[in-house]
Design an enzyme around this catalytic site. Sequence first.
Site, short mmCIF file in Angstrom:
data_model
loop_
_atom_site.label_atom_id
_atom_site.label_comp_id
_atom_site.label_asym_id
_atom_site.label_seq_id
_atom_site.Cartn_x
_atom_site.Cartn_y
_atom_site.Cartn_z
N HIS A 11 0.85 -1.19 0.00
CA HIS A 11 0.00 0.00 0.00
C HIS A 11 0.89 1.24 0.00
O HIS A 11 2.08 1.18 0.34
CB HIS A 11 -0.91 0.00 1.23
CG HIS A 11 -2.03 -0.97 1.11
ND1 HIS A 11 -2.62 -1.55 2.20
CD2 HIS A 11 -2.69 -1.46 0.03
CE1 HIS A 11 -3.59 -2.36 1.80
NE2 HIS A 11 -3.64 -2.33 0.49
N GLY A 38 1.72 -2.42 -10.04
CA GLY A 38 2.20 -1.26 -10.78
C GLY A 38 3.23 -0.35 -10.17
O GLY A 38 4.42 -0.42 -10.50
N SER A 58 -1.61 -1.42 -11.33
CA SER A 58 -1.71 -0.91 -9.96
C SER A 58 -2.80 -1.71 -9.24
O SER A 58 -3.77 -2.13 -9.86
CB SER A 58 -2.07 0.57 -10.00
OG SER A 58 -2.28 1.06 -8.71
N GLY A 59 -2.63 -1.92 -7.94
CA GLY A 59 -3.58 -2.71 -7.17
C GLY A 59 -5.03 -2.33 -7.37
O GLY A 59 -5.86 -3.16 -7.74
N ASP A 64 -4.04 -6.43 -7.93
CA ASP A 64 -4.25 -7.44 -6.88
C ASP A 64 -4.90 -8.68 -7.47
O ASP A 64 -4.53 -9.81 -7.14
CB ASP A 64 -5.14 -6.88 -5.76
CG ASP A 64 -4.54 -5.68 -5.05
OD1 ASP A 64 -3.29 -5.63 -4.90
OD2 ASP A 64 -5.30 -4.79 -4.65
N ASP A 84 -1.31 -1.68 4.81
CA ASP A 84 -1.41 -0.65 5.83
C ASP A 84 -2.66 -0.88 6.67
O ASP A 84 -3.77 -0.62 6.21
CB ASP A 84 -1.46 0.72 5.17
CG ASP A 84 -1.44 1.86 6.17
OD1 ASP A 84 -1.56 1.60 7.39
OD2 ASP A 84 -1.30 3.01 5.73
N HIS A 91 -10.11 -0.36 -2.49
CA HIS A 91 -10.17 -1.65 -3.16
C HIS A 91 -10.04 -2.81 -2.17
O HIS A 91 -9.52 -3.87 -2.49
CB HIS A 91 -9.10 -1.73 -4.27
CG HIS A 91 -7.69 -1.64 -3.77
ND1 HIS A 91 -7.19 -0.52 -3.15
CD2 HIS A 91 -6.68 -2.51 -3.81
CE1 HIS A 91 -5.93 -0.73 -2.82
NE2 HIS A 91 -5.60 -1.94 -3.23
N ASP A 94 -10.79 -6.36 -3.18
CA ASP A 94 -9.73 -6.99 -3.99
C ASP A 94 -8.62 -7.53 -3.10
O ASP A 94 -8.06 -8.61 -3.34
CB ASP A 94 -9.13 -5.99 -4.98
CG ASP A 94 -10.14 -5.43 -5.95
OD1 ASP A 94 -11.13 -6.13 -6.24
OD2 ASP A 94 -9.95 -4.29 -6.41
N ARG A 100 -7.41 -14.31 0.32
CA ARG A 100 -8.20 -15.54 0.31
C ARG A 100 -7.62 -16.55 -0.67
O ARG A 100 -7.46 -17.74 -0.36
CB ARG A 100 -9.65 -15.23 -0.07
CG ARG A 100 -10.53 -16.46 -0.13
CD ARG A 100 -11.92 -16.12 -0.73
NE ARG A 100 -12.57 -17.32 -1.16
CZ ARG A 100 -12.32 -17.97 -2.29
NH1 ARG A 100 -11.43 -17.53 -3.13
NH2 ARG A 100 -12.96 -19.08 -2.59
#
Length: 146
Positions: A11, A38, A58-59, A64, A84, A91, A94, A100
């Site tokens: 993050h 990213g 990017s996440g 992700d 964080d 997101h 995600d 998971r």
Amino acid sequence: MAVKTVALVAHDNKKKELVDWVSENNTRFAPLTLFATGTTGRLLSERLGRDDIQCLLSGPLGGDQQIGAKIAEGEIDLLVFFWDPLEPQPHDPDIKALLRIAALWNIPVACNRATAEFLLTSAYLTDDQHRPTKPDFAEYTGRKVS
């Protein structure tokens, strides 16, 4: 020789910590194949001078989920995700999905520097023969549904 593949995610408030940690352990990371989301991937490439880090989106833009797909496809051996815990993320679904999938496919996950250091120094990381046991989902995928 089977080279291990590590996915690196952080993050915004943890990117510097992750980049510093990877840089400090550059020798250990040198033989590993690296994937990163990213901005994290770009920062790592710049800091390490490596052009072989496979940067995904990017996440929040799907990175992700891309990492999660690679885990499900058996392409990732270890996930290092400095998240964080004090900052809400837009997101978040995600992120939960990524964690998971990592748990589902029995992939080691480090969510902080201390755990990452344990995993990075594990004998299993450089053991060509060691692979975590993959779950057998045959019963689940073969179940009868109405």
